[in-house]
Design a protein around this motif. Structure first.
Motif, PDB file in Angstrom:
ATOM      1  N   GLN A   1       2.241   5.018   0.547  1.00 52.85           N
ATOM      2  CA  GLN A   1       2.034   5.956   1.645  1.00 52.85           C
ATOM      3  C   GLN A   1       2.608   7.319   1.270  1.00 52.85           C
ATOM      4  O   GLN A   1       3.510   7.429   0.447  1.00 52.85           O
ATOM      5  CB  GLN A   1       2.712   5.456   2.918  1.00 52.85           C
TER       6      GLN A   1
ATOM      7  N   SER B   1      -1.970   2.886 -10.824  1.00 56.60           N
ATOM      8  CA  SER B   1      -2.770   4.062 -10.480  1.00 56.60           C
ATOM      9  C   SER B   1      -4.243   3.682 -10.474  1.00 56.60           C
ATOM     10  O   SER B   1      -4.706   2.892 -11.299  1.00 56.60           O
ATOM     11  CB  SER B   1      -2.507   5.193 -11.480  1.00 56.60           C
TER      12      SER B   1
ATOM     13  N   SER C   1       0.837  -1.189   0.000  1.00 53.66           N
ATOM     14  CA  SER C   1       0.000   0.000   0.000  1.00 53.66           C
ATOM     15  C   SER C   1       0.878   1.248   0.000  1.00 53.66           C
ATOM     16  O   SER C   1       1.674   1.445   0.926  1.00 53.66           O
ATOM     17  CB  SER C   1      -0.909   0.013   1.240  1.00 53.66           C
TER      18      SER C   1
ATOM     19  N   ASP D   1       1.985  11.816   0.682  1.00 54.53           N
ATOM     20  CA  ASP D   1       1.221  12.699  -0.186  1.00 54.53           C
ATOM     21  C   ASP D   1       1.427  12.383  -1.663  1.00 54.53           C
ATOM     22  O   ASP D   1       0.520  12.519  -2.476  1.00 54.53           O
ATOM     23  CB  ASP D   1       1.606  14.163   0.075  1.00 54.53           C
ATOM     24  N   ARG D   2       2.643  11.991  -2.028  1.00 56.56           N
ATOM     25  CA  ARG D   2       2.949  11.749  -3.433  1.00 56.56           C
ATOM     26  C   ARG D   2       2.404  10.432  -3.946  1.00 56.56           C
ATOM     27  O   ARG D   2       2.498  10.155  -5.125  1.00 56.56           O
ATOM     28  CB  ARG D   2       4.468  11.759  -3.635  1.00 56.56           C
ATOM     29  N   SER D   3       1.832   9.609  -3.055  1.00 58.48           N
ATOM     30  CA  SER D   3       1.333   8.302  -3.465  1.00 58.48           C
ATOM     31  C   SER D   3      -0.185   8.267  -3.608  1.00 58.48           C
ATOM     32  O   SER D   3      -0.747   7.221  -3.901  1.00 58.48           O
ATOM     33  CB  SER D   3       1.771   7.241  -2.456  1.00 58.48           C
ATOM     34  N   GLN D   4      -0.847   9.400  -3.393  1.00 61.21           N
ATOM     35  CA  GLN D   4      -2.290   9.436  -3.549  1.00 61.21           C
ATOM     36  C   GLN D   4      -2.655   9.155  -5.005  1.00 61.21           C
ATOM     37  O   GLN D   4      -2.064   9.684  -5.927  1.00 61.21           O
ATOM     38  CB  GLN D   4      -2.836  10.791  -3.128  1.00 61.21           C
ATOM     39  N   GLY D   5      -3.645   8.299  -5.178  1.00 57.74           N
ATOM     40  CA  GLY D   5      -4.055   7.942  -6.525  1.00 57.74           C
ATOM     41  C   GLY D   5      -3.547   6.587  -6.965  1.00 57.74           C
ATOM     42  O   GLY D   5      -3.926   6.108  -8.033  1.00 57.74           O
TER      43      GLY D   5
ATOM     44  N   TRP E   1       2.953  14.504  -9.708  1.00 56.02           N
ATOM     45  CA  TRP E   1       3.301  13.198  -9.155  1.00 56.02           C
ATOM     46  C   TRP E   1       4.683  12.765  -9.589  1.00 56.02           C
ATOM     47  O   TRP E   1       5.320  11.956  -8.941  1.00 56.02           O
ATOM     48  CB  TRP E   1       2.269  12.166  -9.589  1.00 56.02           C
TER      49      TRP E   1
END
Length: 213
Positions: free
Chosen positions: A40, A78, A38, A42-46, A196
């Protein structure tokens, strides 16, 4: 349909070849790992949850201070198209977003020290402290209808410390959870950048099982 990576196909062969060492003192040193990954930060959102496959070589197998070498392959896709820049839209004469689907693959090598809270490494809880490196491949496939072609790959190398905990049910089977940091050797971009592709960190959590032969 995506083809299975060569690394994943080799894992059963490597496991089978290790069976010849079962008669050696202290047993076999090889192991396999299977985990959900999973992303983790801010840069991994999406990005959605992916998977990780591992080949493991154990040292000090009968000691409470177990150590191992890990060779990992992981994939995260993504969950929705990312903004990969901008494109001139015609007709209309304006700049629009260039959207792309992204597959984030990584190949990692790390050494992990696993002190067990008991007299040996045959059972019970233990910690995981690791350090290694990771090669990242980010494959982007443009989805914007105004730009029907354009797929490319970004390659980055990262330093990967890790911290985790596990529980060993017996000499063969354990459950493990790890937080893995990945610090890339690239400039992270301006503080207000939301791109990103400008990230200098790609951290992730793993949770799964480790099988020791």
């Amino acid at each position: 349909m995506r083809h299975a990576p060569a690394f994943a196909l080799l894992l059963p062969l490597l496991a089978a070849s290790s069976l010849s060492a079962q008669g050696e003192p202290y047993g076999n040193r090889f192991g396999l790992g299977f985990a959900a990954v999973s992303p983790q930060g801010d840069r991994s959102q999406g990005f959605g949850t992916g998977y990780q496959l591992s080949l493991q070589v154990h040292f000090n197998r009968e000691s409470p201070n177990l150590g191992r070498l890990r060779i990992d392959y992981s994939v995260m896709d993504s969950s929705h198209p990312f903004n990969d820049g901008s494109i001139y839209v015609y007709p209309g004469g304006f700049m629009g977003p260039l959207m792309a689907d992204v597959r984030r693959e990584s190949y990692g090598v790390a050494y992990e020290w696993m002190p067990h809270f008991g007299p040996d490494s045959r059972g019970g809880p233990f910690m995981i402290l690791g350090l290694g490196g990771m090669l990242w491949n980010e494959r982007r496939k443009v989805t914007s209808p105004q730009y029907p072609y354009g797929s490319h790959t970004d390659v980055d190398l990262g330093l990967t410390p890790s911290l985790g905990f596990g529980y060993r049910f017996n000499v063969h089977l354990a459950l493990e959870a790890r937080l893995v940091g990945s610090f890339l050797g690239v400039y992270p971009g301006p503080p207000d950048s939301k791109s990103w592709e400008a990230d200098g960190e790609r951290h992730h959590l793993t949770f799964g099982a480790s099988v020791r032969f």
